[in-house]
Scaffold this motif. Structure first.
Motif, PDB file in Angstrom:
ATOM      1  N   ASP A 264     -13.193  24.549  37.363  1.00 40.89           N
ATOM      2  CA  ASP A 264     -14.204  23.601  37.820  1.00 40.89           C
ATOM      3  C   ASP A 264     -15.303  23.446  36.769  1.00 40.89           C
ATOM      4  O   ASP A 264     -15.951  22.404  36.679  1.00 40.89           O
ATOM      5  CB  ASP A 264     -14.833  24.084  39.131  1.00 40.89           C
ATOM      6  CG  ASP A 264     -13.805  24.170  40.260  1.00 40.89           C
ATOM      7  OD1 ASP A 264     -12.851  23.366  40.238  1.00 40.89           O
ATOM      8  OD2 ASP A 264     -13.966  25.034  41.136  1.00 40.89           O
TER       9      ASP A 264
ATOM     10  N   ALA B 107     -15.387  28.865  36.018  1.00 42.73           N
ATOM     11  CA  ALA B 107     -15.643  28.966  37.455  1.00 42.73           C
ATOM     12  C   ALA B 107     -14.561  28.199  38.195  1.00 42.73           C
ATOM     13  O   ALA B 107     -14.157  27.104  37.769  1.00 42.73           O
ATOM     14  CB  ALA B 107     -17.015  28.404  37.799  1.00 42.73           C
TER      15      ALA B 107
ATOM     16  N   ARG C 202     -13.532  27.542  42.399  1.00 39.94           N
ATOM     17  CA  ARG C 202     -13.676  27.740  43.843  1.00 39.94           C
ATOM     18  C   ARG C 202     -14.607  28.912  44.192  1.00 39.94           C
ATOM     19  O   ARG C 202     -14.290  29.768  45.007  1.00 39.94           O
ATOM     20  CB  ARG C 202     -12.306  27.934  44.499  1.00 39.94           C
ATOM     21  CG  ARG C 202     -11.380  26.721  44.371  1.00 39.94           C
ATOM     22  CD  ARG C 202     -10.191  26.815  45.328  1.00 39.94           C
ATOM     23  NE  ARG C 202      -9.348  27.963  45.086  1.00 39.94           N
ATOM     24  CZ  ARG C 202      -8.348  27.997  44.201  1.00 39.94           C
ATOM     25  NH1 ARG C 202      -8.085  26.916  43.465  1.00 39.94           N
ATOM     26  NH2 ARG C 202      -7.615  29.081  44.058  1.00 39.94           N
ATOM     27  N   GLY C 203     -15.750  28.945  43.538  1.00 43.13           N
ATOM     28  CA  GLY C 203     -16.751  29.955  43.856  1.00 43.13           C
ATOM     29  C   GLY C 203     -16.560  31.289  43.166  1.00 43.13           C
ATOM     30  O   GLY C 203     -17.370  32.210  43.342  1.00 43.13           O
ATOM     31  N   THR C 204     -15.507  31.436  42.386  1.00 45.14           N
ATOM     32  CA  THR C 204     -15.262  32.676  41.651  1.00 45.14           C
ATOM     33  C   THR C 204     -15.568  32.460  40.176  1.00 45.14           C
ATOM     34  O   THR C 204     -15.174  31.441  39.596  1.00 45.14           O
ATOM     35  CB  THR C 204     -13.801  33.134  41.812  1.00 45.14           C
ATOM     36  OG1 THR C 204     -13.570  33.446  43.180  1.00 45.14           O
ATOM     37  CG2 THR C 204     -13.513  34.361  40.968  1.00 45.14           C
ATOM     38  N   THR C 205     -16.291  33.397  39.587  1.00 35.70           N
ATOM     39  CA  THR C 205     -16.610  33.338  38.161  1.00 35.70           C
ATOM     40  C   THR C 205     -15.634  34.238  37.400  1.00 35.70           C
ATOM     41  O   THR C 205     -15.461  35.411  37.748  1.00 35.70           O
ATOM     42  CB  THR C 205     -18.049  33.809  37.897  1.00 35.70           C
ATOM     43  OG1 THR C 205     -18.951  32.952  38.593  1.00 35.70           O
ATOM     44  CG2 THR C 205     -18.373  33.773  36.419  1.00 35.70           C
TER      45      THR C 205
ATOM     46  N   THR D  99     -17.097  38.493  43.398  1.00 34.79           N
ATOM     47  CA  THR D  99     -16.547  37.195  42.971  1.00 34.79           C
ATOM     48  C   THR D  99     -16.722  36.964  41.473  1.00 34.79           C
ATOM     49  O   THR D  99     -16.511  35.857  40.991  1.00 34.79           O
ATOM     50  CB  THR D  99     -17.232  36.045  43.738  1.00 34.79           C
ATOM     51  OG1 THR D  99     -18.648  36.139  43.550  1.00 34.79           O
ATOM     52  CG2 THR D  99     -16.912  36.117  45.219  1.00 34.79           C
ATOM     53  N   ASP D 100     -17.117  38.018  40.735  1.00 33.14           N
ATOM     54  CA  ASP D 100     -17.163  37.951  39.272  1.00 33.14           C
ATOM     55  C   ASP D 100     -16.006  38.786  38.737  1.00 33.14           C
ATOM     56  O   ASP D 100     -15.972  40.004  38.930  1.00 33.14           O
ATOM     57  CB  ASP D 100     -18.496  38.493  38.723  1.00 33.14           C
ATOM     58  CG  ASP D 100     -19.673  37.615  39.102  1.00 33.14           C
ATOM     59  OD1 ASP D 100     -19.450  36.416  39.352  1.00 33.14           O
ATOM     60  OD2 ASP D 100     -20.800  38.134  39.149  1.00 33.14           O
TER      61      ASP D 100
END
Length: 482
Positions: A83, A98, A100-103, A61-62
């Motif tokens: 976000d 960032a 929805r939880g993704t960087t 998720t990065d």
């Protein structure tokens, strides 16, 4: 029944399919960003390690992106969408976001040059994805995916290298490593994590330029070393560091063990024994890689070179190598700027790893078992794994006997745990009771009395309240307090 081809071409096809699947998975984020950048007249690419991992089917998720947009324009595009946004890398052209939880990290095309003294680049922004990719560390990381077309940009054969698990540099490795010597540590990390095989010219450059690692801050070296040790095959990474001489600069106690013969005479040297212990400790892990256990396994015998003594009959002894090794471990991990918690835990495991060998065939008293558990504290489960991993004898009968003996010790620990709360061994009287019974104020005497009662607790197990008071009075009289 058809047999699946494993040729490089079939591997390449599979890698491309993996990339498509992974891109579909993250497409809401990537597509949204690509649309925003296109609307502003800019290109956006998924790049580097994100592409490599997408090809391998292990994208996290990065996500890393690159663009022709300058940092101020990137900020203007992502700020209303994200976000959260951070600008800590803006001087180097990187904006973090960032969603929805993704960087996401978006970096402007780079065309850097380096000063050749530090690893600090003289930041120059570029206008070409091809020019940006040539400055990447390895060809497997020098690929990009044009998010507007979902097409691969691979000017340096990264796909072929990935299929062959080959590690090479887009530029000559001497140039790449001079730009950033940390790339040499990263090469060893990729060997550990992904089992890549470095090209001969990469190994030669690492050997010739090992001293350049001293240009890199200790913190960054430590971060790469930790990732290496937590990889799937850390032994391979350690062997590469040792072979090229980088370990002499980063972790010199490890290659120093090559000179010492293990006292069991079952291994080529203590160095090989330690790598075997590391492998076996990994096999005993539960779930996630355990950095503390792995460091302890690798370093548990580093005290042997300084304690080696020849004994009559041609033997070799290493008396108190665990004590010396614990001190050396503490010193090395401090130099690498590990946290106090990691330093304390790894050093304690090194110190305790030999304690079990005094157990014999079960001759320990319950008192000795209690002390073993108390000294290990929260490290007991790791100590169990380290001791078992340290059994590397090729004599099957001897290995089986050692396993049975340790099984017996663990059974005794569990029996005592069922009778007593070994995890919370405390004196039978607390400090307030000691002060009240002896009529003394807070101070060093209370601590000495507390320690004396704890030693009794370890030796004899729980005492009744009356017996504990009697023992306290006896101690007080013996020390002239009553």
């Amino acid at each position: 029944m058809p047999v699946e081809s494993t040729t490089p071409r079939s591997q390449e096809t599979r890698a491309r399919q993996n990339a498509v699947v992974e891109l579909m998975r993250i497409s809401p984020i990537a597509d949204e960003l690509a649309t925003l950048f296109a609307s502003a007249g800019h290109k956006l690419y998924l790049v580097g390690g994100s592409v490599r991992d997408a090809m391998l089917g292990r994208l996290g998720t990065d996500l890393d992106f690159t663009t022709d947009a300058r940092p101020d324009a990137v900020l203007e595009i992502v700020r209303p969408w994200a976000d959260a946004v951070w600008e800590t890398g803006i001087a180097f052209g990187t904006i973090g976001a960032a969603k929805r939880g993704t960087t996401c990290e978006v970096t402007t095309f780079r065309a850097d040059s380096y000063d050749g003294v530090s690893r600090n680049p003289e930041v120059r922004f570029g206008d070409s994805i091809v020019d940006d990719l040539v400055r990447r560390d390895f060809t497997v990381n020098a690929m990009a995916i044009d998010l507007s077309t979902k097409k691969l940009v691979d000017p340096h054969g990264g796909m072929d290298a990935l299929a062959a698990k080959a590690l090479d540099t887009p530029l000559r490795p001497e140039v790449s490593f001079a730009d950033d010597p940390l790339r040499m540590m990263r090469a060893a990390r990729f060997v550990s994590q992904l089992e890549f095989v470095p090209a001969p010219r990469v190994i030669q450059a690492m050997t010739d330029m090992a001293d350049q690692i001293e240009r890199i801050t200790v913190e960054r070296v430590q971060a790469e070393l930790s990732k290496l040790i937590c990889g799937g095959k850390p032994r391979l990474g350690i062997e590469l560091l040792t072979h090229t001489g980088l370990a002499d600069r980063v972790l010199p106690e490890v290659p120093a063990m090559r000179l010492e013969i293990d006292e069991h005479h079952q291994h080529k040297d203590v160095y090989q024994h330690s790598l075997t212990v590391l492998d076996q400790a990994i096999d005993l892990e539960d779930g996630e890689p355990d950095l503390i256990l792995r460091l302890a396994a690798l370093l548990h015998d580093i005290g042997k070179p300084d304690t080696r003594r020849h004994v009559p009959g041609g033997g070799v002894s290493f008396h108190h190598h665990e004590v010396v090794g614990a001190k050396m471990t503490r010193k090395r991990l401090r130099a690498l700027k590990y946290s106090k918690e990691i330093i304390d835990d790894v050093s304690q495991l090194v110190y305790l790893h030999l304690r079990f060998h005094g157990y014999g065939k079960g001759e320990w008293t319950d008192s000795a078992v209690r002390r073993y558990v108390t000294d290990a504290g929260d490290l007991l489960e790791r100590l169990h794994k380290l001791v078992r991993a340290d059994c590397t004898t090729r004599n099957r009968r001897k290995a089986a006997a050692l396993r049975r003996t340790y099984d017996h010790l663990e059974e005794r620990i569990e029996r005592l745990r069922a009778q007593e709360d070994l995890a919370k061994v405390r004196p039978d009287l607390d400090g307030n009771e000691i002060m009240k019974i002896l009529g003394i104020p807070p101070g060093p005497l209370v601590g000495k009395a507390w320690t004396h009662l704890k030693e009794l607790r370890l030796d004899r197990g729980p005492l009744s309240h009356e017996d504990a008071i009697a023992e306290l009075h006896t101690w007080a009289r013996d020390n002239g307090i009553e």
